[in-house]
Design a protein around this motif. Structure first.
Motif, PDB file in Angstrom:
ATOM      1  N   ASP A 263       0.809  -1.222   0.000  1.00 31.40           N
ATOM      2  CA  ASP A 263       0.000   0.000   0.000  1.00 31.40           C
ATOM      3  C   ASP A 263       0.839   1.268   0.000  1.00 31.40           C
ATOM      4  O   ASP A 263       0.470   2.275  -0.616  1.00 31.40           O
ATOM      5  CB  ASP A 263      -0.962   0.007   1.183  1.00 31.40           C
ATOM      6  CG  ASP A 263      -0.270  -0.156   2.526  1.00 31.40           C
ATOM      7  OD1 ASP A 263       0.912  -0.563   2.558  1.00 31.40           O
ATOM      8  OD2 ASP A 263      -0.911   0.117   3.570  1.00 31.40           O
ATOM      9  N   THR A 264       1.979   1.267   0.660  1.00 31.35           N
ATOM     10  CA  THR A 264       2.787   2.485   0.771  1.00 31.35           C
ATOM     11  C   THR A 264       4.027   2.460  -0.130  1.00 31.35           C
ATOM     12  O   THR A 264       4.738   3.470  -0.191  1.00 31.35           O
ATOM     13  CB  THR A 264       3.235   2.722   2.225  1.00 31.35           C
ATOM     14  OG1 THR A 264       3.921   1.563   2.711  1.00 31.35           O
ATOM     15  CG2 THR A 264       2.035   3.028   3.114  1.00 31.35           C
ATOM     16  N   TYR A 265       4.272   1.347  -0.820  1.00 29.21           N
ATOM     17  CA  TYR A 265       5.461   1.316  -1.671  1.00 29.21           C
ATOM     18  C   TYR A 265       5.453   2.411  -2.746  1.00 29.21           C
ATOM     19  O   TYR A 265       6.521   2.985  -3.038  1.00 29.21           O
ATOM     20  CB  TYR A 265       5.675  -0.052  -2.335  1.00 29.21           C
ATOM     21  CG  TYR A 265       6.877   0.007  -3.235  1.00 29.21           C
ATOM     22  CD1 TYR A 265       8.155   0.041  -2.682  1.00 29.21           C
ATOM     23  CD2 TYR A 265       6.743   0.161  -4.611  1.00 29.21           C
ATOM     24  CE1 TYR A 265       9.270   0.193  -3.483  1.00 29.21           C
ATOM     25  CE2 TYR A 265       7.857   0.313  -5.415  1.00 29.21           C
ATOM     26  CZ  TYR A 265       9.121   0.337  -4.850  1.00 29.21           C
ATOM     27  OH  TYR A 265      10.211   0.513  -5.645  1.00 29.21           O
ATOM     28  N   PRO A 266       4.313   2.764  -3.350  1.00 30.71           N
ATOM     29  CA  PRO A 266       4.358   3.862  -4.332  1.00 30.71           C
ATOM     30  C   PRO A 266       4.937   5.160  -3.778  1.00 30.71           C
ATOM     31  O   PRO A 266       5.620   5.895  -4.501  1.00 30.71           O
ATOM     32  CB  PRO A 266       2.883   4.025  -4.731  1.00 30.71           C
ATOM     33  CG  PRO A 266       2.306   2.663  -4.542  1.00 30.71           C
ATOM     34  CD  PRO A 266       2.986   2.131  -3.307  1.00 30.71           C
TER      35      PRO A 266
ATOM     36  N   HIS B 270      12.695  -3.784  -7.816  1.00 27.72           N
ATOM     37  CA  HIS B 270      13.142  -5.184  -7.857  1.00 27.72           C
ATOM     38  C   HIS B 270      13.343  -5.722  -6.441  1.00 27.72           C
ATOM     39  O   HIS B 270      12.973  -6.871  -6.143  1.00 27.72           O
ATOM     40  CB  HIS B 270      14.437  -5.301  -8.655  1.00 27.72           C
ATOM     41  CG  HIS B 270      14.262  -5.137 -10.124  1.00 27.72           C
ATOM     42  ND1 HIS B 270      13.588  -6.037 -10.901  1.00 27.72           N
ATOM     43  CD2 HIS B 270      14.668  -4.150 -10.964  1.00 27.72           C
ATOM     44  CE1 HIS B 270      13.585  -5.641 -12.160  1.00 27.72           C
ATOM     45  NE2 HIS B 270      14.234  -4.498 -12.227  1.00 27.72           N
ATOM     46  N   ARG B 271      13.909  -4.906  -5.590  1.00 25.07           N
ATOM     47  CA  ARG B 271      14.183  -5.320  -4.211  1.00 25.07           C
ATOM     48  C   ARG B 271      12.884  -5.626  -3.465  1.00 25.07           C
ATOM     49  O   ARG B 271      12.772  -6.644  -2.771  1.00 25.07           O
ATOM     50  CB  ARG B 271      14.954  -4.196  -3.519  1.00 25.07           C
ATOM     51  CG  ARG B 271      15.246  -4.370  -2.047  1.00 25.07           C
ATOM     52  CD  ARG B 271      15.728  -3.033  -1.487  1.00 25.07           C
ATOM     53  NE  ARG B 271      16.052  -3.100  -0.088  1.00 25.07           N
ATOM     54  CZ  ARG B 271      17.280  -3.206   0.402  1.00 25.07           C
ATOM     55  NH1 ARG B 271      18.305  -3.267  -0.426  1.00 25.07           N
ATOM     56  NH2 ARG B 271      17.502  -3.233   1.688  1.00 25.07           N
ATOM     57  N   GLY B 272      11.906  -4.738  -3.596  1.00 30.37           N
ATOM     58  CA  GLY B 272      10.634  -4.939  -2.910  1.00 30.37           C
ATOM     59  C   GLY B 272       9.886  -6.158  -3.388  1.00 30.37           C
ATOM     60  O   GLY B 272       9.253  -6.865  -2.601  1.00 30.37           O
ATOM     61  N   ARG B 273       9.948  -6.422  -4.692  1.00 24.02           N
ATOM     62  CA  ARG B 273       9.296  -7.609  -5.242  1.00 24.02           C
ATOM     63  C   ARG B 273      10.018  -8.882  -4.796  1.00 24.02           C
ATOM     64  O   ARG B 273       9.384  -9.879  -4.453  1.00 24.02           O
ATOM     65  CB  ARG B 273       9.278  -7.521  -6.764  1.00 24.02           C
ATOM     66  CG  ARG B 273       8.386  -6.420  -7.308  1.00 24.02           C
ATOM     67  CD  ARG B 273       6.918  -6.778  -7.210  1.00 24.02           C
ATOM     68  NE  ARG B 273       6.550  -7.724  -8.261  1.00 24.02           N
ATOM     69  CZ  ARG B 273       5.451  -8.474  -8.228  1.00 24.02           C
ATOM     70  NH1 ARG B 273       4.643  -8.401  -7.189  1.00 24.02           N
ATOM     71  NH2 ARG B 273       5.166  -9.298  -9.209  1.00 24.02           N
ATOM     72  N   ALA B 274      11.360  -8.833  -4.805  1.00 25.50           N
ATOM     73  CA  ALA B 274      12.131 -10.015  -4.422  1.00 25.50           C
ATOM     74  C   ALA B 274      11.893 -10.394  -2.969  1.00 25.50           C
ATOM     75  O   ALA B 274      11.948 -11.580  -2.612  1.00 25.50           O
ATOM     76  CB  ALA B 274      13.617  -9.766  -4.659  1.00 25.50           C
ATOM     77  N   ALA B 275      11.601  -9.409  -2.120  1.00 27.57           N
ATOM     78  CA  ALA B 275      11.400  -9.697  -0.698  1.00 27.57           C
ATOM     79  C   ALA B 275      10.212 -10.617  -0.463  1.00 27.57           C
ATOM     80  O   ALA B 275      10.160 -11.325   0.550  1.00 27.57           O
ATOM     81  CB  ALA B 275      11.217  -8.394   0.076  1.00 27.57           C
ATOM     82  N   VAL B 276       9.235 -10.620  -1.385  1.00 27.93           N
ATOM     83  CA  VAL B 276       8.025 -11.427  -1.178  1.00 27.93           C
ATOM     84  C   VAL B 276       7.985 -12.634  -2.116  1.00 27.93           C
ATOM     85  O   VAL B 276       6.916 -13.187  -2.378  1.00 27.93           O
ATOM     86  CB  VAL B 276       6.750 -10.566  -1.340  1.00 27.93           C
ATOM     87  CG1 VAL B 276       6.721  -9.478  -0.275  1.00 27.93           C
ATOM     88  CG2 VAL B 276       6.659  -9.934  -2.730  1.00 27.93           C
ATOM     89  N   VAL B 277       9.152 -13.062  -2.593  1.00 26.50           N
ATOM     90  CA  VAL B 277       9.193 -14.169  -3.547  1.00 26.50           C
ATOM     91  C   VAL B 277       8.587 -15.449  -2.966  1.00 26.50           C
ATOM     92  O   VAL B 277       8.046 -16.278  -3.704  1.00 26.50           O
ATOM     93  CB  VAL B 277      10.646 -14.406  -4.027  1.00 26.50           C
ATOM     94  CG1 VAL B 277      11.534 -14.893  -2.881  1.00 26.50           C
ATOM     95  CG2 VAL B 277      10.683 -15.373  -5.192  1.00 26.50           C
ATOM     96  N   ASN B 278       8.668 -15.625  -1.649  1.00 23.03           N
ATOM     97  CA  ASN B 278       8.135 -16.838  -1.021  1.00 23.03           C
ATOM     98  C   ASN B 278       6.763 -16.634  -0.396  1.00 23.03           C
ATOM     99  O   ASN B 278       6.276 -17.501   0.331  1.00 23.03           O
ATOM    100  CB  ASN B 278       9.108 -17.336   0.060  1.00 23.03           C
ATOM    101  CG  ASN B 278      10.417 -17.825  -0.528  1.00 23.03           C
ATOM    102  OD1 ASN B 278      10.414 -18.664  -1.425  1.00 23.03           O
ATOM    103  ND2 ASN B 278      11.527 -17.298  -0.048  1.00 23.03           N
ATOM    104  N   VAL B 279       6.130 -15.491  -0.673  1.00 28.35           N
ATOM    105  CA  VAL B 279       4.815 -15.195  -0.114  1.00 28.35           C
ATOM    106  C   VAL B 279       3.754 -15.459  -1.183  1.00 28.35           C
ATOM    107  O   VAL B 279       3.802 -14.880  -2.266  1.00 28.35           O
ATOM    108  CB  VAL B 279       4.721 -13.720   0.347  1.00 28.35           C
ATOM    109  CG1 VAL B 279       3.327 -13.412   0.855  1.00 28.35           C
ATOM    110  CG2 VAL B 279       5.761 -13.449   1.426  1.00 28.35           C
TER     111      VAL B 279
ATOM    112  N   VAL C 268       0.438 -14.974  -0.755  1.00 22.62           N
ATOM    113  CA  VAL C 268      -0.788 -14.328  -0.317  1.00 22.62           C
ATOM    114  C   VAL C 268      -1.234 -13.356  -1.401  1.00 22.62           C
ATOM    115  O   VAL C 268      -0.457 -12.473  -1.802  1.00 22.62           O
ATOM    116  CB  VAL C 268      -0.569 -13.564   1.005  1.00 22.62           C
ATOM    117  CG1 VAL C 268      -1.852 -12.875   1.437  1.00 22.62           C
ATOM    118  CG2 VAL C 268      -0.071 -14.517   2.088  1.00 22.62           C
ATOM    119  N   PRO C 269      -2.451 -13.482  -1.912  1.00 26.44           N
ATOM    120  CA  PRO C 269      -2.908 -12.575  -2.966  1.00 26.44           C
ATOM    121  C   PRO C 269      -2.810 -11.112  -2.538  1.00 26.44           C
ATOM    122  O   PRO C 269      -3.135 -10.762  -1.404  1.00 26.44           O
ATOM    123  CB  PRO C 269      -4.372 -12.987  -3.172  1.00 26.44           C
ATOM    124  CG  PRO C 269      -4.438 -14.408  -2.713  1.00 26.44           C
ATOM    125  CD  PRO C 269      -3.469 -14.503  -1.571  1.00 26.44           C
ATOM    126  N   GLY C 270      -2.338 -10.282  -3.441  1.00 30.51           N
ATOM    127  CA  GLY C 270      -2.268  -8.854  -3.171  1.00 30.51           C
ATOM    128  C   GLY C 270      -0.991  -8.394  -2.504  1.00 30.51           C
ATOM    129  O   GLY C 270      -0.767  -7.187  -2.370  1.00 30.51           O
TER     130      GLY C 270
END
Length: 244
Positions: free
Chosen positions: A170-173, A197-206, A208-210
Motif C-alpha cells: 500500500d505504501t510502496y508507491p 526489484h528489491r521490494g518484489r524479491a522480498a516477497v518471492v516466497n509469499v 498471499v494474494p495482493g
C-alpha cells in the motif's frame, strides 16, 4: 530440518515515536521507506537522522557543490513519505568508523530524547563502512532505548538474512516517488528501479494474494542488539575473509 522463511507480520502492533538512523541521505528510504510512510500515515512521530551529508558519494561532483543538493533531495524525499526534515549531524562522509565514539554518544543521546517505540537502523552485515559504524553505534547505545522498543534493522547493500517481513504494497508507491527525489544520484544509478526489484524479491516466497512488495528487517529487542551485532559482524567478516 524446518523451513525458515521470514514470517509476514502485521504492522499494527508497531508504535510511535519512531527513530530512523541513516548514514547518508537515501539510506532510510532505500531500506525502510515504505514502512516510514506507513508510520506517517498512522500519525506516529518520525525522527530521521542523517549522520553525514553524503557529499563524497557523487563520482563527478565537488563536495561543496553536491552538499546542498544532497540535503535538498533528502528533505524532499522524506516529505514525499509524509515525514519531516531530517536531523543533520554533518559527521564526515566515509569516515564514520573513525568517529565511532562521538557517533555512539550522539546515537545514545537521540535515543534518550526520542524514547522510540520503534527503531530503524542498519544490520551488521552491511558492506559500507559508514553503515557498519551506525550498526555498531546502535548496538553499543542500546541501553538508552526503552526495553520494549522494536528494533527493526534494515539493509541497503545487503538485505538482512532472514528476519521479519512486512507487506508494504500500500505504501510502496510513496517510497518509489521518494527515491525519484534523488535526481543527482538517479543521473547515474536507477534507485527507484532497483528498489522495485528489491521490494518484489522480498516477497518471492509469499503466496498471499495482493502482497506485491515487502520490506525485510532483523526484528530484535534492545537487550538482543549487542549479541546479534557481534554474531552477525563476525559471520560477515568470516565469509568476506575480512580481518580488519
Amino acid at each position: 530440518m524446518k523451513h525458515l522463511f521470514s514470517p509476514l507480520l502485521s504492522r499494527d502492533p508497531l508504535q510511535g515515536p519512531v527513530l530512523a538512523l541513516a548514514a547518508h541521505p537515501d539510506d532510510e528510504v532505500i531500506g525502510a521507506g515504505a514502512m516510514l510512510a506507513w508510520h506517517a500515515q498512522r500519525g506516529h512521530e518520525v525522527v530521521v537522522v542523517h549522520a553525514t551529508d553524503g557529499a563524497r558519494g557523487d563520482p563527478g561532483a565537488r563536495e561543496d557543490d553536491i552538499r546542498a543538493v544532497r540535503r535538498r533531495e533528502g528533505k524532499e524525499a522524506l516529505a514525499r513519505l509524509g515525514v519531516g526534515a531530517p536531523r543533520l549531524w554533518d559527521l564526515p562522509d566515509g569516515d564514520l568508523p573513525e568517529h565511532v565514539v562521538e557517533l555512539t554518544a550522539r546515537v545514545a543521546a537521540v535515543m534518550q530524547e526520542v524514547q522510540p517505540r520503534t527503531l530503524y537502523s542498519f544490520h551488521a552485515g552491511e558492506a559500507h563502512r559508514d553503515h557498519r559504524a551506525i550498526a555498531a553505534a546502535t548496538a553499543a547505545a542500546a541501553h538508552a532505548l526503552p526495553a520494549d522498543c522494536r528494533c527493526l534493522l534494515y539493509g541497503v547493500n545487503f538485505p538482512p538474512p532472514g528476519g521479519t517481513l512486512f507487506n508494504v504494497t500500500d505504501t510502496y508507491p510513496q517510497c518509489y516517488r521518494a527515491l525519484q527525489a534523488y535526481g543527482s544520484q538517479n543521473a547515474y544509478i536507477d534507485l527507484p528501479g532497483m528498489s522495485e526489484h528489491r521490494g518484489r524479491a522480498a516477497v518471492v516466497n509469499v503466496d498471499v494474494p495482493g502482497v506485491l512488495y515487502g520490506e525485510l528487517f532483523l526484528d530484535l529487542r534492545p537487550h538482543e542488539l549487542a549479541t546479534a551485532h557481534r554474531l552477525q559482524d563476525a559471520f560477515f567478516r568470516f565469509v568476506q575473509r575480512e580481518d580488519a
